[in-house]
Design a protein around this motif. Structure first.
Motif, short mmCIF file in Angstrom:
data_model
loop_
_atom_site.label_atom_id
_atom_site.label_comp_id
_atom_site.label_asym_id
_atom_site.label_seq_id
_atom_site.Cartn_x
_atom_site.Cartn_y
_atom_site.Cartn_z
N THR A 186 2.59 -6.62 6.70
CA THR A 186 2.38 -6.72 5.26
C THR A 186 2.40 -5.33 4.63
N LEU A 187 1.82 -4.35 5.33
CA LEU A 187 1.81 -2.98 4.81
C LEU A 187 3.23 -2.46 4.59
N ARG A 188 4.14 -2.85 5.47
CA ARG A 188 5.52 -2.36 5.31
C ARG A 188 6.14 -2.88 4.02
N TYR A 189 5.85 -4.15 3.71
CA TYR A 189 6.37 -4.68 2.45
C TYR A 189 5.66 -4.02 1.27
N ILE A 190 4.35 -3.83 1.39
CA ILE A 190 3.59 -3.17 0.31
C ILE A 190 4.21 -1.81 0.01
N ASP A 191 4.49 -1.05 1.07
CA ASP A 191 5.08 0.27 0.88
C ASP A 191 6.42 0.19 0.17
N ALA A 192 7.25 -0.77 0.59
CA ALA A 192 8.57 -0.89 -0.03
C ALA A 192 8.46 -1.25 -1.50
N ALA A 193 7.52 -2.17 -1.83
CA ALA A 193 7.35 -2.56 -3.23
C ALA A 193 6.74 -1.41 -4.04
N CYS A 194 5.81 -0.68 -3.43
CA CYS A 194 5.19 0.44 -4.14
C CYS A 194 6.21 1.58 -4.33
N ASP A 195 7.15 1.72 -3.39
CA ASP A 195 8.23 2.70 -3.57
C ASP A 195 8.97 2.44 -4.87
N GLY A 197 7.57 1.08 -7.41
CA GLY A 197 6.59 1.12 -8.50
C GLY A 197 6.08 -0.25 -8.90
N MET A 198 6.23 -1.23 -8.03
CA MET A 198 5.77 -2.58 -8.37
C MET A 198 4.87 -3.15 -7.27
N PRO A 199 3.58 -2.82 -7.32
CA PRO A 199 2.67 -3.22 -6.24
C PRO A 199 2.46 -4.73 -6.20
N PRO A 200 2.31 -5.29 -5.01
CA PRO A 200 2.08 -6.73 -4.94
C PRO A 200 0.62 -7.13 -5.12
N GLY A 201 0.43 -8.32 -5.70
CA GLY A 201 -0.85 -8.99 -5.63
C GLY A 201 -0.87 -9.85 -4.37
N PHE A 202 -2.02 -10.44 -4.07
CA PHE A 202 -2.16 -11.18 -2.81
C PHE A 202 -2.65 -12.59 -3.03
N ALA A 203 -2.06 -13.51 -2.27
CA ALA A 203 -2.57 -14.88 -2.21
C ALA A 203 -2.92 -15.16 -0.75
N LEU A 225 -7.35 -7.90 4.78
CA LEU A 225 -6.88 -7.85 3.39
C LEU A 225 -7.29 -6.53 2.74
N LYS A 226 -8.48 -6.06 3.12
CA LYS A 226 -8.96 -4.80 2.53
C LYS A 226 -8.03 -3.63 2.92
N ILE A 227 -7.53 -3.66 4.16
CA ILE A 227 -6.59 -2.61 4.57
C ILE A 227 -5.36 -2.62 3.65
N CYS A 228 -4.90 -3.84 3.33
CA CYS A 228 -3.72 -3.96 2.44
C CYS A 228 -4.05 -3.47 1.04
N MET A 229 -5.20 -3.89 0.53
CA MET A 229 -5.56 -3.49 -0.84
C MET A 229 -5.79 -1.98 -0.91
N ASP A 230 -6.40 -1.42 0.14
CA ASP A 230 -6.57 0.03 0.18
C ASP A 230 -5.23 0.74 0.04
N ARG A 231 -4.21 0.19 0.71
CA ARG A 231 -2.89 0.81 0.65
C ARG A 231 -2.31 0.74 -0.77
N VAL A 232 -2.48 -0.43 -1.40
CA VAL A 232 -2.00 -0.57 -2.78
C VAL A 232 -2.69 0.46 -3.68
N ILE A 233 -4.01 0.59 -3.49
CA ILE A 233 -4.78 1.53 -4.33
C ILE A 233 -4.32 2.96 -4.08
N GLU A 234 -4.12 3.28 -2.79
CA GLU A 234 -3.67 4.63 -2.42
C GLU A 234 -2.29 4.93 -3.03
N ARG A 235 -1.41 3.91 -2.99
CA ARG A 235 -0.04 4.14 -3.45
C ARG A 235 0.11 4.04 -4.96
#
Lengths: 359, 220
Positions: A186-195, A197-203, A225-235
C-alpha cells in the motif's frame, strides 16, 4: 422554515482551503461517494470504467459537472492493490468488481508474493494516469485525490476474507507477516499517488466493527493503517480520510489516532455521539443512508436525513462534511443524489442556523 | 465415560473453537454408543447456540463464529453418518443462497449452519444464484422457506424479482420468504413483500421459527 437554494459562491478548492483554515465558507462541504457506479451517467458500463483511465476521468468530470461536489478522484479502492499482486477479480458489466480468486490460497506461497510496482503491475498504472488527467481538467476547481484499501482489507483480499479472519486466531504470526506485506504494498501506491500530489484516502471495510472485535482492530488493523497514514502525512502534510463500514463506534479513538484528518462514518453510527467522542480531534463526515435513503428513498427523505445529520454535527469542533454513510449504490436516482447537494446548498448555507435545521 | 462429560466436551469444543476437541468428543460419543442425534443436538448444537449468544453480546465476532462452525462441522462429519433415519424427525425445508451478482457468503453460511443445527433441512444453492434458480429449487423440494442473502446494494433488487417469480409460479402463498445481508433492512423487506428479515444469523433462526409457527407449518 423554508430556505432558498443558493448557488455556490466559492469553487470547491476555495471552499476546502477556507474550511481547513477555519475561515468562513459559503456552504457546508458535501462529498459524494459515487466512483464506478457513476459510469452510467456517460453511458458506460462499470467494467468499461474499470479498464480505461480516459473513461474513469470522464466519469468523474461528468459527476463534478452535474453536482459540483467537494472532492473528486479515482483509485484502486478495496481490491486494486491485491489484484496487482495476483488476486483475480471478476468484473460484472453493471456491478461492483469482486474477488474471484485470492492470490494466497496456501500459506506456502507467501514468500512468492511481492509488493507491486505501481507503474507496472495490475491496473495501478491506470489509476495513476486517470489521476493525472483529472488533475489537468479539474485541478483548478476541486481537490483531486485517490482512494485505497487499508492494509487489513488488502490482506483479506489477498488471502480470501473468511480464511484471513480465521488466520487472526489460528495463524496469528502469518497474519501479521501478510499484513506487513500488505502495508509495504500500500505504501508503494501511496508514494506514487503522492508523487503526483494526490494523496489517497483509505477505506477499510473488512476491519469493520461488525466483522472483528475492537481488540482485533487494535492488534491487526490500526497499527498498519497508521503506518500508511503517517506516510501520507509525511509526504503531503496532513492526514486524509478514513472510512470504515458498519458500526465503528468502539474504535473511534483508535481511528482518530491513525492521524486521519477526517473520519467517514457509516449510517449505522450516530454523528452526535461521534462528535462527543472524537469531534475535538478529527473532522467528521457522513452519514445519510446510502441504500435505504439515497438508493431507495425519495428526494425529500434525503433532504430530511441530511438536515438531521447537519443538526447533529454542524458544530463539531474539527468540522463536518455532509456525505453518504458509504458508497452510493448503482442505480440510485439522480434526483436523490441532487437532493443531497441541494441540502448542502440550502440548509448548509453559512453560517449554519440550527433553527433552520429543526422541524 | 459419562454421557454428560462427552456432551460437555462437544459443547466446549464448538464454543471454544477447538476443532480437535469437538472431533475427539464425537469419536468418544460413538464409542460409548451415544445416539448420534443426541450428541449433535445436546452437544454440538448447544455449543453453537452458546457461540451465537456470545456473538450477540459482542464477545465473539465473525472470526470466532467461523472457527466455531469449523469445530461444529468437524464433529458433524464424524457423527452424521451414524444418524439413524428413524431418529430423525420430519424437518422443515429451507432453500438458501446468495443472490446473483454477489459472492459474499460468510453470512449465508452462518445462517445455513444455524438453521441446520436448529433442525431445518437446508438446501444450499451457494452464491451467485439467479432468481429463477431459487424459485426452481423451491418448486423441486417443496420447501416451506426461502432465504436469500446479499451483501451488495447492487443485487438486492433481484430479491424482489424472485418474489414476483414465486407469485407467477403460484408458490408464493405456501412459501415463507426471508431476506438478509448488509444493505437489507426491515423497510426493504416490507418494500419488496418479503415475510421476514433478520439482522444476524441467530436472529434469522428465531425469525424463521416465528414465521413458520405463525403459518401453522409443521416445524420439526
Amino acid at each position: 422554515m423554508s430556505v432558498e437554494l443558493r448557488e455556490d459562491r466559492m469553487t470547491s478548492k476555495e471552499r476546502m482551503d477556507a474550511f481547513a483554515a477555519g475561515k468562513e465558507i459559503d456552504r457546508i462541504p458535501c462529498a459524494l461517494f459515487l466512483g464506478e457506479t457513476a459510469a452510467r451517467f456517460i453511458g458506460k458500463t462499470i467494467s468499461e470504467y474499470h479498464h480505461s483511465p480516459a473513461v474513469m476521468a470522464e466519469v468523474e468530470m461528468a459527476v463534478f459537472r452535474m453536482f459540483g461536489q467537494d472532492g473528486a478522484g479515482v483509485g484502486p479502492g478495496l481490491f486494486g492493490i491485491a489484484e496487482a499482486m495476483g488476486t483475480r477479480l471478476s468484473f460484472p458489466d453493471d456491478g461492483i468488481a469482486f474477488v474471484a480468486e485470492p492470490a494466497l490460497k496456501d500459506w506456502s506461497d507467501l514468500d512468492r508474493l511481492q509488493p507491486p510496482d505501481p507503474h507496472r503491475d495490475g491496473r495501478l498504472p491506470l489509476w495513476l494516469e486517470a489521476l493525472q488527467l483529472l488533475k489537468e481538467k479539474l485541478g483548478d476547481q476541486v481537490y483531486v485525490g485517490s482512494s485505497v484499501g487499508g492494509p487489513f482489507t488488502v490482506a483479506a483480499s489477498l488471502r480470501g476474507t473468511p480464511q484471513f479472519l480465521r488466520d487472526l486466531r489460528k495463524n496469528t504470526e502469518l497474519a501479521h507477516r501478510l499484513l506487513k506485506l500488505a502495508t509495504e504494498s500500500t505504501l508503494r501506491y501511496i508514494d506514487a499517488a503522492c508523487d503526483l500530489g494526490m494523496p489517497p484516502g483509505f477505506a477499510d471495510p473488512i476491519a469493520s466493527g461488525t466483522v472483528i472485535s475492537a481488540t482485533q482492530y487494535r492488534e491487526f488493523a490500526q497499527p498498519y493503517l497508521k503506518i500508511c497514514m503517517d506516510r501520507v502525512i509525511e509526504r503531503c502534510g496532513k492526514g486524509t480520510m478514513l472510512h470504515i463500514c458498519g458500526d465503528s463506534s468502539r474504535i473511534w479513538p483508535e481511528m482518530a489516532a491513525t492521524g486521519a484528518g477526517t473520519l467517514s462514518l457509516d449510517n449505522m453510527n450516530d454523528l452526535a455521539e461521534a462528535k462527543v467522542a472524537v469531534g475535538d480531534r478529527v473532522c467528521l463526515m457522513g452519514n445519510v443512508a446510502p441504500v435505504t435513503t439515497i438508493g431507495k428513498g425519495k428526494p425529500e427523505d434525503v433532504i430530511s436525513e441530511a438536515r438531521a445529520c447537519l443538526l447533529k454535527a454542524y458544530d463539531s469542533p474539527k468540522g463536518y462534511i455532509l456525505a453518504p454513510g458509504c458508497q452510493i449504490p448503482f442505480g440510485a436516482p439522480l434526483e436523490n443524489i441532487q437532493a443531497l447537494m441541494d441540502a448542502a446548498r440550502t440548509y448548509g448555507q453559512w453560517p449554519i442556523d440550527p433553527e433552520r435545521l429543526k422541524y | 465415560m459419562a454421557v454428560e462429560e462427552i456432551l460437555e466436551r462437544l459443547t466446549r469444543g464448538v464454543r471454544d473453537m477447538d476443532e480437535e476437541l469437538a472431533a475427539e468428543a464425537a469419536q468418544d460419543a460413538l464409542a460409548n454408543q451415544m445416539p448420534a442425534l443426541t450428541a449433535i443436538n445436546d452437544g454440538l448444537v448447544r455449543g453453537m447456540n452458546e457461540a451465537g449468544r456470545l456473538y450477540e453480546t459482542q464477545e465473539y465476532f465473525v472470526p470466532e463464529l467461523l472457527l466455531c462452525s469449523d469445530a461444529m462441522y468437524a464433529g458433524l462429519g464424524i457423527l452424521s453418518p451414524h444418524i439413524q433415519r428413524a431418529e430423525e424427525e420430519s424437518r422443515a425445508k429451507v432453500v438458501i443462497g446468495v443472490m446473483q451478482g454477489d459472492t459474499h457468503d460468510i453470512g449465508k453460511n452462518l445462517v445455513k449452519l444455524m438453521l441446520e443445527v436448529d433442525g431445518f433441512e437446508v438446501f444450499d444453492l451457494g452464491r451467485d444464484v439467479t432468481p429463477a434458480d431459487f424459485v426452481a429449487k423451491v418448486k423441486e423440494t417443496g420447501a416451506e422457506l426461502l432465504g436469500m442473502s446479499t451483501l451488495m446494494s447492487t443485487t438486492m433488487d433481484a430479491m424482489g424479482v424472485a418474489i414476483r417469480m414465486l407469485q407467477q409460479e403460484g408458490l408464493r402463498e405456501q412459501t415463507t420468504v426471508m431476506i438478509g445481508g448488509g444493505p437489507i433492512s426491515q423497510a426493504f423487506a416490507d418494500l419488496i413483500g418479503a415475510d421476514g428479515y433478520a439482522e444476524n444469523a441467530t436472529g434469522a433462526v428465531r425469525e424463521a421459527r416465528r414465521l413458520l409457527a405463525s403459518r401453522g407449518a409443521a416445524v420439526r
